[in-house]
Design a protein around this motif. Structure first.
Motif, PDB file in Angstrom:
ATOM      1  N   ILE A  95       0.890  -1.103   0.056  1.00  0.00           N
ATOM      2  CA  ILE A  95      -0.092  -0.145  -0.062  1.00  0.00           C
ATOM      3  C   ILE A  95       0.784   1.192  -0.040  1.00  0.00           C
ATOM      4  CG2 ILE A  95      -1.729   1.238   1.224  1.00  0.00           C
ATOM      5  CD1 ILE A  95      -2.931  -1.313   2.370  1.00  0.00           C
ATOM      6  N   ARG A  96       1.809   1.338   0.694  1.00  0.00           N
ATOM      7  CA  ARG A  96       2.818   2.392   0.766  1.00  0.00           C
ATOM      8  C   ARG A  96       3.541   2.633  -0.647  1.00  0.00           C
ATOM      9  NH1 ARG A  96       7.632   3.915   0.446  1.00  0.00           N
ATOM     10  NH2 ARG A  96       8.530   2.035  -0.054  1.00  0.00           N
ATOM     11  N   GLN A  97       3.907   1.393  -1.301  1.00  0.00           N
ATOM     12  CA  GLN A  97       4.399   1.473  -2.531  1.00  0.00           C
ATOM     13  C   GLN A  97       3.473   2.255  -3.794  1.00  0.00           C
ATOM     14  OE1 GLN A  97       6.442  -2.021  -4.092  1.00  0.00           O
ATOM     15  NE2 GLN A  97       7.546  -2.230  -2.209  1.00  0.00           N
ATOM     16  N   LEU A  98       2.107   1.674  -3.343  1.00  0.00           N
ATOM     17  CA  LEU A  98       1.105   2.142  -4.335  1.00  0.00           C
ATOM     18  C   LEU A  98       0.732   3.691  -4.075  1.00  0.00           C
ATOM     19  CD1 LEU A  98      -1.344   1.525  -6.227  1.00  0.00           C
ATOM     20  CD2 LEU A  98      -2.860   1.068  -4.194  1.00  0.00           C
ATOM     21  N   SER A  99       1.086   4.315  -2.804  1.00  0.00           N
ATOM     22  CA  SER A  99       0.896   5.498  -2.551  1.00  0.00           C
ATOM     23  C   SER A  99       1.930   6.476  -3.150  1.00  0.00           C
ATOM     24  CB  SER A  99       1.100   5.788  -1.218  1.00  0.00           C
ATOM     25  OG  SER A  99       0.030   5.162  -0.327  1.00  0.00           O
TER      26      SER A  99
END
Length: 668
Positions: free
Chosen positions: A204-208
């Motif tokens: 999710i952090r990478q997606l952000s």
């Protein structure tokens, strides 16, 4: 002894697990998104004896993550904001360097062009000086072309980058959906799968970094992800996807579609945050307005120079030829209008520039409902008043300001058809220098004045100035037909031709009789919308005469050349047609300077934003790492501690064994 043995075994098992968790922490110190884990122990159920309750050892009840949803949410939002600003910054710094560079910008070429005009105006019969004007005009057009090409190349890069980013978004959303499913199954055992949770959090952090997301936790430990205005990218174990492709209105500007099942929704304007949001924001706020501003400037230069040349005469006494290409050639007019891909008709309207001075830097959208046309200015969303005059559409805003162009639809479109109007988008791309003969530059004015050599007074007449032309290029036949025009002073404050006959179309400005010894300004209407202005001063005698004639041999005349030079400082860009006087527009140089200043200001702002968002991201990362990160010194201390615990528990077992052996020996 059995109780003591069980106590020792429970401690041995608990500390063995604690050592394993500590080792797991140490080996994952460099794993992105890993959250430090620790063991949670509790005493076993004590046993009652006559002396009271006696403890029976310890139990391992949980392996816990050091995790804070608040800190993780803060890190995600900071990551999305920082990535947005970094993507914007990387693009606008290139644009700023291009526009403001001393070798890449438009200003040096503009200055060289008008400098060559000034040189040629000093000696209008000098062919090499005229040839320099042609060379500098070609250089100016090429500079516009080159800058436009570089900006369009940047747009192509943004299209490719948007496609690459969308692929990463789809990959990560699919991974998150799979992790949601695995976590939901694992939590059925009553405990949290820490490593799976960390893997999902990192995904999710990478997606952000690619797009801003909103995360909503669910009861089964899964997380739903939403983008844009609430489009569900991930719901449980199901992932939707993003698709990037040519826009419906402008295929050179890629748009983002949200695809869920069989439905599609355009969400380009709804996306914010992350690299994708930064690229889209940069294109809307900086790239497109810059290309439109550059195109407007190119159109203004082309139209103003061509119009002025069309009001003069060349070395052969012919009306001036255009220096730059036709603004409203059929090809250029057609390319300014883009039919939406959803249209059901094949109608291709043409857009003609009517007044480059009042053009804005906005695009427009034209809609047809089967009976009437409606239009909207896209920069501010303001509806336009559309006037249909014999099949030609003109546009005005709510204040009645003309927008500087007309649209000719040709055949009527089908109901529901829509068109994207881009009056200035291709201006810098299409400008070209087309004049190749230096002697065709119209530096001379079409009308000249002279005093009769037999005049007895000292009256003088200035060279006339063409102040209004019915069309550009001028109709030399109609002007020549109205000339020559004699002016004979009657001694009573008026000029006549022949004596005793008032001159049609001659007026004094302001109205009144001729005042000897003062400067008296007159205007003469030559017909067909052409008027000239001149002044007579001094003290003419009765019968003194002056003549206005067609300037067919004005080889050394530079009056029109001086007007061309004055275009450099004339307010011809972004003029408000409803306002007269100083301050209603900008010169060519000022118009380009405003563009450079705007981009420079945005660049400075985004650099400040980059520093601020970088600091916020670092703080959020540090806060998260302070809680969840692995500290090797702390883990090394834990290793020693749990090793000692383990050895002590083993010693308890050894004691229990020794006591048991002693007890057995006593019965032998």
């Amino acid at each position: 002894m059995a109780d003591l043995l069980n106590i020792g075994l429970s401690g041995l098992a608990a500390n063995k697990t604690a050592l394993g968790v500590t080792g797991h922490n140490i080996t994952n110190v460099n794993t992105p998104g890993f959250s430090r884990q620790d063991t949670v122990q509790a005493t076993r159920q004590p046993q009652f004896s006559g002396a009271g309750y006696i403890g029976s050892g310890t139990s391992l009840v949980d392996v816990r993550r050091s995790y804070s949803e608040f800190l993780s949410t803060q890190l995600r939002s900071s990551t999305a904001l920082s990535s947005d600003v970094q993507a914007y910054k990387s693009q606008i710094e290139q644009l700023d360097s291009l526009l403001a560079g001393s070798t890449t910008g438009i200003t040096p070429s503009l200055q060289k062009f008008f400098s060559s005009l000034q040189t040629a105006a000093e000696d209008p019969s000098n062919i090499p000086a005229r040839q320099l004007v042609l060379s500098e005009a070609e250089g100016l057009a090429r500079r516009f072309n080159t800058v436009s090409d570089r900006i369009n190349e940047q747009n192509s890069f943004i299209n490719k980058q948007m496609t690459a980013v969308s692929e990463q978004v789809n990959r990560l959303s699919t991974s998150i959906a799979s992790l949601n499913n695995a976590i939901a199954v694992a939590t059925g055992n009553g405990q949290q799968p820490n490593d799976l949770l960390d893997a999902r959090e990192e995904a999710i952090r990478q997606l952000s970094t690619y797009v801003g997301v909103t995360v909503v936790p669910q009861d089964n430990s899964s997380m739903n992800l939403f983008i844009g205005s609430g489009q569900p990218l991930v719901v449980g174990a199901t992932a939707s996807r993003l698709e990037v492709g040519p826009g419906q209105g402008d295929p050179t500007r890629f748009e983002v579609e949200f695809v869920s099942g069989g439905s599609r929704q355009g969400i380009t304007s709804l996306i914010s945050g992350g690299e994708l949001g930064g690229l889209i924001r940069y294109r809307a706020e900086s790239l497109d307005p810059t290309l439109n501003s550059l195109g407007r400037l190119a159109l203004a230069v082309s139209e103003q120079v061509n119009t002025q040349l069309g009001q003069g005469l060349d070395l052969k006494g012919q009306v001036g030829s255009a220096l730059f290409g036709d603004l409203n050639s059929p090809a250029a007019s057609t390319l300014r209008v883009r039919a939406y891909s959803t249209n059901t008709s094949n109608v291709q309207p043409a857009l003609n520039i009517t007044n480059s001075s009042v053009l804005t830097t906005s695009d427009y959208r034209l809609d047809y409902d089967g009976a009437t046309y409606t239009a909207r200015r896209l920069s501010d969303g303001q509806p336009m008043t559309v006037t249909n005059t014999a099949g030609v559409l003109s546009f005005a805003d709510s204040a009645g300001r003309d927008q500087g162009f007309t649209v000719t639809p040709g055949a009527a479109p089908n109901a529901g058809d829509r068109f994207l109007l881009q009056p200035t988008r291709r201006g810098a791309t299409d400008i070209s220098a087309v004049l190749s003969q230096a002697d065709q530059l119209a530096f001379a004015a079409p009308v000249r004045a002279e005093a009769n050599l037999q005049n007895r007074g000292n009256g003088t007449i200035s060279q006339p100035d063409l102040i209004a032309a019915g069309a550009s290029p001028i109709d030399t036949i109609s002007i020549a037909a109205a000339l020559p025009q004699g002016l004979t002073y009657n001694g009573a404050g008026a000029f006549e031709s022949p004596p005793g006959t008032p001159i049609p179309g001659l007026t004094r400005v302001p109205a009144g009789a001729f005042v000897p010894g003062q400067l008296n300004t007159y205007e003469l209407d030559l017909g067909a919308g052409n008027r000239v202005s001149f002044s007579i001063s001094g003290r003419p005698e009765i019968g003194d005469s002056f003549t206005l004639g067609f300037n067919s041999n004005g080889v050394s005349d530079n009056r029109n050349a001086l007007k061309l030079v004055n275009l450099q400082n004339k307010q011809t860009v972004g003029v408000d047609p409803n306002v007269t006087g100083i301050g209603t527009g900008a010169s060519f140089s000022d118009g380009y300077g405003d563009l450079v200043e705007r981009v420079g200001t945005l660049t400075a702002q985004v650099r400040q934003d980059s520093d601020a968002t970088g600091a916020i991201l670092k703080q959020a990362t540090d806060n998260r790492d302070a809680l969840s990160g692995v500290n090797l010194d702390e883990e090394a201390a834990n290793l020693i501690k749990f090793e000692q615990y383990y050895n002590a528990s083993a010693q308890i077992i050894q004691v229990a064994r020794s006591l048991f052996d002693t007890l057995i020996s006593s019965f032998r």
